[in-house]
Design a protein around this motif. Structure first.
Motif, short mmCIF file in Angstrom:
data_model
loop_
_atom_site.label_atom_id
_atom_site.label_comp_id
_atom_site.label_asym_id
_atom_site.label_seq_id
_atom_site.Cartn_x
_atom_site.Cartn_y
_atom_site.Cartn_z
N VAL A 6 -10.69 13.98 -10.58
CA VAL A 6 -10.85 12.56 -10.91
C VAL A 6 -10.38 11.74 -9.72
N GLY A 7 -11.30 11.31 -8.89
CA GLY A 7 -10.94 10.57 -7.71
C GLY A 7 -10.10 11.41 -6.76
N LEU A 8 -9.35 10.74 -5.92
CA LEU A 8 -8.46 11.40 -4.99
C LEU A 8 -7.02 11.01 -5.31
N ALA A 9 -6.15 12.00 -5.37
CA ALA A 9 -4.75 11.73 -5.70
C ALA A 9 -4.03 10.98 -4.59
N ASP A 10 -4.50 11.11 -3.35
CA ASP A 10 -3.90 10.41 -2.21
C ASP A 10 -4.98 9.58 -1.54
N ALA A 11 -4.80 8.27 -1.53
CA ALA A 11 -5.83 7.38 -1.03
C ALA A 11 -6.05 7.52 0.46
N VAL A 12 -5.11 8.11 1.19
CA VAL A 12 -5.32 8.27 2.63
C VAL A 12 -6.42 9.27 2.94
N LEU A 13 -6.84 10.07 1.96
CA LEU A 13 -7.91 11.05 2.15
C LEU A 13 -9.29 10.45 1.94
N LEU A 14 -9.35 9.18 1.54
CA LEU A 14 -10.65 8.55 1.33
C LEU A 14 -11.41 8.41 2.65
N ALA A 15 -12.70 8.68 2.61
CA ALA A 15 -13.55 8.55 3.80
C ALA A 15 -14.89 7.95 3.36
N PRO A 16 -15.19 6.76 3.81
CA PRO A 16 -14.36 5.89 4.64
C PRO A 16 -13.29 5.19 3.80
N THR A 18 -11.93 2.04 2.89
CA THR A 18 -12.18 0.60 2.86
C THR A 18 -11.55 0.02 1.60
N GLU A 19 -11.54 -1.28 1.53
CA GLU A 19 -10.99 -1.91 0.34
C GLU A 19 -11.80 -1.55 -0.90
N ASP A 20 -13.13 -1.51 -0.75
CA ASP A 20 -13.99 -1.19 -1.90
C ASP A 20 -13.76 0.25 -2.36
N PHE A 22 -11.13 2.07 -1.87
CA PHE A 22 -9.77 2.19 -2.39
C PHE A 22 -9.70 1.70 -3.85
N LEU A 23 -10.27 0.53 -4.12
CA LEU A 23 -10.25 -0.01 -5.47
C LEU A 23 -11.09 0.84 -6.42
N HIS A 24 -12.21 1.36 -5.93
CA HIS A 24 -13.04 2.22 -6.79
C HIS A 24 -12.29 3.49 -7.17
N ASN A 25 -11.54 4.05 -6.25
CA ASN A 25 -10.77 5.26 -6.55
C ASN A 25 -9.71 4.97 -7.62
N LEU A 26 -9.02 3.82 -7.50
CA LEU A 26 -8.04 3.46 -8.52
C LEU A 26 -8.71 3.25 -9.87
N HIS A 27 -9.88 2.62 -9.86
CA HIS A 27 -10.57 2.33 -11.12
C HIS A 27 -11.04 3.60 -11.81
#
Length: 532
Positions: A6-16, A18-20, A22-27
């Motif tokens: 379910v998403g990524l547990a650590d947001a630093v692993l998101l690629a790319p 971005t703000e969008d 990052f917020l999508h992962n939290l949502h």
């Protein structure tokens, strides 16, 4: 679906990143009741606004036994990491909890405290005993006297606090210290907005006290009988003379206030307050409730002078009897005695929204429509009412400070404490319908804390990347220091101008004109009537 799917547990692993994204992962995680997400060594918590089965003593022991990143993100992981650092490396740590109002900071601070207490109990072999039980009791007591229900949060902390938990060489709590920096929202004692509640303990007293205690305190069971507990309502006699709006309940359980009153009394006993001291605390709370019901009206003397007198003098005498104060002396201090000679302020406020509604008893006892014609907002009646409210605020603030000193005396650790684990719970930034100097100072303190967090956690990290020559796109940071500097930096700052105007007894227009001459891009002076 598993946690790692379910998403990524650590947001630093998101690629790319971005703000969008990052917020999508939290949502995405939030929709599956996964409210915690790492950002490196920081943790983001999204308030679920409902209870979730995420906390237990067994889960604390699990996070204590394993490294943080081998388990899903959790507040327990942050607290356990800080706890191990203090225990194993003998270095003090501090957990900083920030966020806007209603983000869940108070609950997060409570979870961190519970985790630290359980961890210390595991180290000492007696969970819940000694200093650990005192820490829990301190949290219960301060929550009752310092928390309230707001429009965003049913259990919002209305004071900033730093709790230092002292640990011995085994990692067992042996004491602590609480610092609250006098940031209690005192104004709430005399003014409650629609949809909000006063401090929890006032409702707990009315709901949890037995009939004999209520009789001794000269109180009624219903909170609607007390002005300081009712929300703002239209003035009596207006076309929309509906009853006061019912504030949202703090707890979901309708009997929770009654049960929490028993917990609050038990906490006072655990912290070492004697029966006489507990009784004095309850009498002061009753005094606040009853004095808040005392209203004032202008009084025209035979010589043509104008004064003020108290309406419902029985409430004043009952209140004074509780604390051993002479009612005539108090009335004179409020400027409400028949021969009052205290002059009113040079520029009294043009409205006082917290005085619009009479009590239920006043409406029922009025004869011939007296309540509809009643208005205390003449110049003298208003001045006496403002003094009454200042007395209520000052009295509750001193009571709270006295309780904090009692908590610190009970938490004072024995010799041999090495380092401490701090939990900093600060105010969220707020802009309410009714803002005062107190709100400005609270937001100023929050700005300074946010500036320190940004400097230590984000700016230093980016500077380290730059020194090491890493490929890095600098992230823009909100300059909290510039916003705070507008308030306190230099002789022309807002607080300096306010202090100078106060010392000179200058009118509001002088203060506004000085701010307008400064022409600071972050300061927008408004006409004086916007501040009433």
């Amino acid at each position: 679906m598993a946690e790692d799917e379910v998403g990524l547990a650590d947001a630093v692993l998101l690629a790319p990143l971005t703000e969008d994204s990052f917020l999508h992962n939290l949502h995405v995680r939030y929709k599956r009741d996964i409210i915690y997400t790492y950002v490196g060594n920081a943790l983001i918590s999204v308030n679920p606004c409902r209870p979730l089965p995420l906390y237990s003593a067994d889960l604390v022991r699990t996070y204590l036994a394993r490294p943080p990143y081998l388990l899903p993100p959790h507040l327990y992981a942050i607290t356990a990491t800080a706890y191990r650092w203090v225990r194993d490396r003998n270095e003090s740590q501090c957990i900083v909890i920030t966020g806007e109002s209603g983000a869940g900071k108070t609950e997060a601070a409570r979870v961190c405290l519970q985790c630290a207490v359980v961890a210390g109990g595991c180290a000492g072999g007696a969970a819940g005993g000694g200093a650990a039980a005192t820490l829990v009791a301190a949290g219960t007591l301060l929550e009752a006297f310092g928390n309230a229900a707001t429009a965003r949060n049913h259990n919002a902390s209305r004071f900033g606090k730093l709790l230092d938990i002292e640990l011995d060489f085994k990692g067992e709590p042996i004491g602590g210290h609480l610092t609250h920096s006098d940031l209690l929202e005192k104004e709430r004692v005399c003014f409650v907005s629609d949809g909000e509640r006063n401090f929890h303990v006032l409702y707990q007293l009315l709901a949890g006290a037995d009939a004999q205690l209520l009789k001794r305190l000269k109180l009624q069971r219903s909170w609607e009988a007390y002005r300081v507990l009712r929300g703002r309502a239209p003035p009596a006699g207006s076309e929309d003379a509906s009853p006061p709006l019912r504030p949202p309940p703090g707890p979901a359980d309708p009997h929770a206030d009654r049960d929490h009153f028993a917990f609050t009394k038990a906490a006072m006993k655990t912290l070492g307050l004697s029966a006489a001291e507990c009784g004095a605390v309850l009498r002061i709370l009753a005094f606040i409730l009853k004095l808040g019901n005392v209203r004032f009206e202008p009084l025209h003397h035979i010589d043509g002078s104008i004064g003020a007198r108290a309406h419902h003098e029985l409430e004043l005498r009952d209140a004074c009897a509780l604390v051993g104060v002479d009612p005539d002396t108090l009335a004179l201090a409020l400027g409400a005695a028949p021969d009052a000679t205290v002059p009113p302020p040079a520029a009294p406020p043009t409205e006082a929204p917290h005085e619009d509604e009479c009590s239920v008893e006043e409406e029922e006892s009025s004869v011939g429509g007296e309540s509809e014609a009643w208005s205390e907002w003449g110049e003298w009646g208003e001045w006496a009412a403002l003094r009454r409210d200042r007395v209520l605020c000052a009295l509750y603030s001193r009571l709270f400070n006295w309780l904090v000193r009692g908590v610190n005396a009970a938490l004072r650790g024995a010799a041999g404490g090495r380092r401490s684990l701090g939990i900093l719970d600060v105010y969220g930034l707020e802009s309410l319908a009714h803002n005062s100097l107190e709100r400005l100072l609270i937001n100023y303190a929050a700005e300074r804390v946010h500036a320190a967090v940004c400097t230590l956690a984000l700016r230093r990290q980016q500077e380290e990347y730059a020194r090491e020559g890493l490929a890095w796109t600098p992230l823009p940071l909100t300059d909290h220091e510039a916003a705070a500097d507008a308030l306190d930096a230099g002789p022309d700052c807002v607080l300096a101008a306010l202090r100078d105007a106060t010392l000179r007894a200058a009118p509001d227009s002088h203060f506004i004109q000085r701010l307008q001459r400064r022409r600071h891009p972050r300061v927008l002076p408004l006409p004086p009537d916007r501040f009433q």
